[in-house]
Design an enzyme around this catalytic site. Structure first.
Site, PDB file in Angstrom:
ATOM      1  N   ASP A   7       0.859  -1.174   0.000  1.00 48.17           N
ATOM      2  CA  ASP A   7       0.000   0.000   0.000  1.00 48.17           C
ATOM      3  C   ASP A   7       0.904   1.236   0.000  1.00 48.17           C
ATOM      4  O   ASP A   7       2.091   1.144   0.345  1.00 48.17           O
ATOM      5  CB  ASP A   7      -0.878  -0.040   1.262  1.00 48.17           C
ATOM      6  N   MET A   8       0.373   2.387  -0.372  1.00 47.85           N
ATOM      7  CA  MET A   8       1.184   3.605  -0.410  1.00 47.85           C
ATOM      8  C   MET A   8       0.957   4.482   0.823  1.00 47.85           C
ATOM      9  O   MET A   8       1.858   4.681   1.639  1.00 47.85           O
ATOM     10  CB  MET A   8       0.913   4.393  -1.691  1.00 47.85           C
TER      11      MET A   8
END
Length: 212
Positions: A7-8
């Site tokens: 995920d960012m």
């Protein structure tokens, strides 16, 4: 070696400032009240339409709010973040160990690619998988499905690493191993309730958890 989907927001970068300022901007442009910061932080993680939807009955207004958000994000918000301490070294170590790395985020893909291109370790990711601009692919289970398609890999050969319940639930939807990270926006209780397989207190802990 395993294929690792990161995920960012809340996992690679602390993007709270950029996201919440863009939400404030969009709400103001739509003539809606701006909630306090703790509530704004809940916008970090879910797809934009999921968050704007309950506030705006008209789907066209939801789309307009998304456009306002994107306008400010394109000009300012994309750069309003900080890289979490230690995550760069961890990404480099995982790459050196032979893992394939990708970003899988609910951010729209052009913005996600723009951010990744400016990260000091961004070149270590083989692909950046983000939401489509029309929202057709925007939820984490859909995004993971798209990543599996692009990599032509079985879910059992992959891990999802993220800080919110959507990351864990999306991974579990595909029968994928996962790690919930505790330095982001979700917190231990949310991640445990979502069924996280492992929890990591700090980026350095990931190397010991992510095994093929």
């Amino acid at each position: 070696m395993a294929t690792l989907f990161f995920d960012m927001d809340g996992t690679l970068i602390d993007s709270a400032v950029g996201i919440t300022r863009c939400v404030e901007y969009a709400l103001t442009r739509m003539g809606l009240p701006v909630p306090p910061q703790p509530e704004l932080r809940r916008w970090i993680g879910p797809a934009l339409r999921t968050s704007f939807g309950p506030l705006l009955d008209d789907p066209q207004q939801v789309e307009q709010a998304v456009l306002h958000y994107r306008d400010r994000f394109e000009s300012h918000g994309w750069a309003e973040h900080e890289v979490y301490a230690g995550i760069g070294e961890t990404i480099e170590a995982l790459h050196a160990a032979g893992h394939r790395l990708a970003v899988v985020t609910a951010k729209n893909e052009p913005h996600a690619r723009k951010i990744a291109a400016h990260l000091p370790f961004g070149h270590r990711f083989d692909d950046i998988v983000g939401a489509t601009l029309d929202g057709r692919i925007s939820h984490k289970d859909q995004l993971i499905g798209e990543a599996l398609r692009r990599f032509d890999v079985a879910a059992g050969e992959c891990w999802m690493i993220g800080d919110r319940r959507m990351d864990i639930e999306g991974a579990r939807h595909h029968g994928m191993r996962n790690v919930g990270v505790l330095w982001g926006f979700g917190g231990e209780s949310e991640l445990r309730e979502a069924g996280a397989l492992h929890l990591a207190d700090a980026p350095r802990d990931l190397q010991g958890l992510l095994v093929a």
